[in-house]
Design a protein around this motif. Structure first.
Motif, PDB file in Angstrom:
ATOM      1  N   LYS A  97       0.873  -1.180   0.000  1.00 21.97           N
ATOM      2  CA  LYS A  97       0.000   0.000   0.000  1.00 21.97           C
ATOM      3  C   LYS A  97       0.907   1.227   0.000  1.00 21.97           C
ATOM      4  CE  LYS A  97      -2.425   1.806   3.709  1.00 21.97           C
ATOM      5  NZ  LYS A  97      -3.473   1.829   4.737  1.00 21.97           N
ATOM      6  N   PHE A  98       0.529   2.236  -0.769  1.00 22.43           N
ATOM      7  CA  PHE A  98       1.337   3.456  -0.787  1.00 22.43           C
ATOM      8  C   PHE A  98       0.465   4.659  -1.131  1.00 22.43           C
ATOM      9  CE2 PHE A  98       1.430   1.972  -5.178  1.00 22.43           C
ATOM     10  CZ  PHE A  98       1.240   3.136  -5.908  1.00 22.43           C
ATOM     11  N   GLN A  99       1.018   5.847  -0.866  1.00 22.08           N
ATOM     12  CA  GLN A  99       0.434   7.100  -1.348  1.00 22.08           C
ATOM     13  C   GLN A  99       1.532   7.847  -2.093  1.00 22.08           C
ATOM     14  OE1 GLN A  99      -1.489   9.468   1.682  1.00 22.08           O
ATOM     15  NE2 GLN A  99      -3.018   7.896   2.098  1.00 22.08           N
ATOM     16  N   VAL A 100       1.132   8.668  -3.048  1.00 15.69           N
ATOM     17  CA  VAL A 100       2.113   9.455  -3.800  1.00 15.69           C
ATOM     18  C   VAL A 100       2.253  10.838  -3.174  1.00 15.69           C
ATOM     19  CG1 VAL A 100       1.858   8.214  -5.993  1.00 15.69           C
ATOM     20  CG2 VAL A 100       0.334  10.135  -5.479  1.00 15.69           C
ATOM     21  N   PRO A 101       3.454  11.458  -3.258  1.00 19.19           N
ATOM     22  CA  PRO A 101       3.659  12.789  -2.684  1.00 19.19           C
ATOM     23  C   PRO A 101       3.134  13.907  -3.576  1.00 19.19           C
ATOM     24  CG  PRO A 101       5.691  11.991  -3.642  1.00 19.19           C
ATOM     25  CD  PRO A 101       4.681  10.877  -3.791  1.00 19.19           C
ATOM     26  N   ALA A 102       2.867  13.592  -4.838  1.00 19.43           N
ATOM     27  CA  ALA A 102       2.379  14.592  -5.799  1.00 19.43           C
ATOM     28  C   ALA A 102       1.648  13.834  -6.906  1.00 19.43           C
ATOM     29  CB  ALA A 102       3.550  15.371  -6.397  1.00 19.43           C
ATOM     30  N   THR A 103       0.845  14.545  -7.657  1.00 19.44           N
ATOM     31  CA  THR A 103       0.103  13.919  -8.756  1.00 19.44           C
ATOM     32  C   THR A 103       1.074  13.198  -9.688  1.00 19.44           C
ATOM     33  OG1 THR A 103      -1.536  15.660  -8.605  1.00 19.44           O
ATOM     34  CG2 THR A 103      -1.529  14.386 -10.614  1.00 19.44           C
ATOM     35  N   ALA A 104       0.688  11.993 -10.096  1.00 15.90           N
ATOM     36  CA  ALA A 104       1.572  11.198 -10.955  1.00 15.90           C
ATOM     37  C   ALA A 104       0.737  10.377 -11.923  1.00 15.90           C
ATOM     38  CB  ALA A 104       2.440  10.276 -10.104  1.00 15.90           C
ATOM     39  N   SER A 105       1.360   9.978 -13.040  1.00 16.34           N
ATOM     40  CA  SER A 105       0.668   9.134 -14.015  1.00 16.34           C
ATOM     41  C   SER A 105       1.266   7.738 -14.074  1.00 16.34           C
ATOM     42  CB  SER A 105       0.718   9.775 -15.395  1.00 16.34           C
ATOM     43  OG  SER A 105       2.066   9.958 -15.782  1.00 16.34           O
ATOM     44  N   GLU A 106       2.467   7.567 -13.456  1.00 12.14           N
ATOM     45  CA  GLU A 106       3.095   6.250 -13.482  1.00 12.14           C
ATOM     46  C   GLU A 106       3.923   6.042 -12.219  1.00 12.14           C
ATOM     47  OE1 GLU A 106       5.069   4.224 -17.078  1.00 12.14           O
ATOM     48  OE2 GLU A 106       6.778   4.922 -15.891  1.00 12.14           O
ATOM     49  N   VAL A 107       3.753   4.852 -11.638  1.00 15.69           N
ATOM     50  CA  VAL A 107       4.578   4.434 -10.504  1.00 15.69           C
ATOM     51  C   VAL A 107       5.153   3.073 -10.864  1.00 15.69           C
ATOM     52  CG1 VAL A 107       4.585   3.790  -8.056  1.00 15.69           C
ATOM     53  CG2 VAL A 107       3.123   5.681  -8.832  1.00 15.69           C
TER      54      VAL A 107
END
Length: 196
Positions: A97-107
């Motif tokens: 499980k994770f959250q992103v620090p800023a808007t992103a389109s690919e992880v």
């Protein structure tokens, strides 16, 4: 309880049973009623079920995909085996499980060990799923979509000893020097990924 997330069926959820696809048509008393359009499906001595249906049609070949969408439902790869038409699912994969620090389109999540691949499933004496030999193994999982802050995202991965490297929009966010032992049916919370 800590580390547990209640899971409930939704109308439209899809599973495979003995190779045929079923869709949850209604919910009754916290149970889902599944129907199939396969008119040849008949009662059997035992039922092998896989959730979600996209993960496979038989226990000989269950797949954790190398491309995922971050949703809890698709990361919750589970199997059930029963001699009755009442199925109780157990997770066959591990989950991040994770959250992103800023808007992103690919992880992308990479490891020193296989994260994705196709494998057979058997069951131990307590009825827990056991993952067999992995083929088409991948040490990288790519998630694409619209990732926003303050939102939990989930990834199904193979259990094992993993040393993770995470990239957001192609830039390295987190590279771990320690190995994490990730167990079947357990959730590893990576919290908010660093914005380095």
């Amino acid at each position: 309880a800590s580390g547990f997330r209640p899971v409930s069926w939704e109308v439209g959820d899809r599973i495979t049973i003995n190779g045929s696809e079923f869709k949850a048509s209604e919910l009754k008393d916290n149970k889902a009623i599944f129907v199939t359009e396969n008119l040849d499906f008949t009662t059997a001595e035992s039922y092998d079920a896989i959730y979600p249906a996209s993960a496979g049609k038989s226990f000989a070949a269950v797949t954790i995909a190398a491309k995922q969408d971050g949703t809890f439902a698709n990361a919750s790869i589970s199997v059930a085996q029963s001699e009755t038409q009442s199925l109780s699912f157990k997770n066959v994969a591990s989950m991040l499980k994770f959250q992103v620090p800023a808007t992103a389109s690919e992880v992308t999540i990479e490891s020193t060990a296989n994260l994705a691949g196709t494998f057979g499933v058997t069951f131990d004496s307590e009825g827990n799923p056991v993952i067999g030999q992995v083929s088409n193994g991948s040490k990288k999982i790519t998630l694409t979509g619209s990732f926003v802050i303050n939102t939990d995202y989930y990834v199904a991965i193979l259990p094992g000893d993993h040393q993770f490297t995470v990239k957001i929009n192609g830039l390295t966010s987190k590279a771990s020097s320690k190995t994490s032992k990730v167990l079947r049916a357990k959730l590893l919370d990576m919290k908010v990924l660093p914005d380095d």
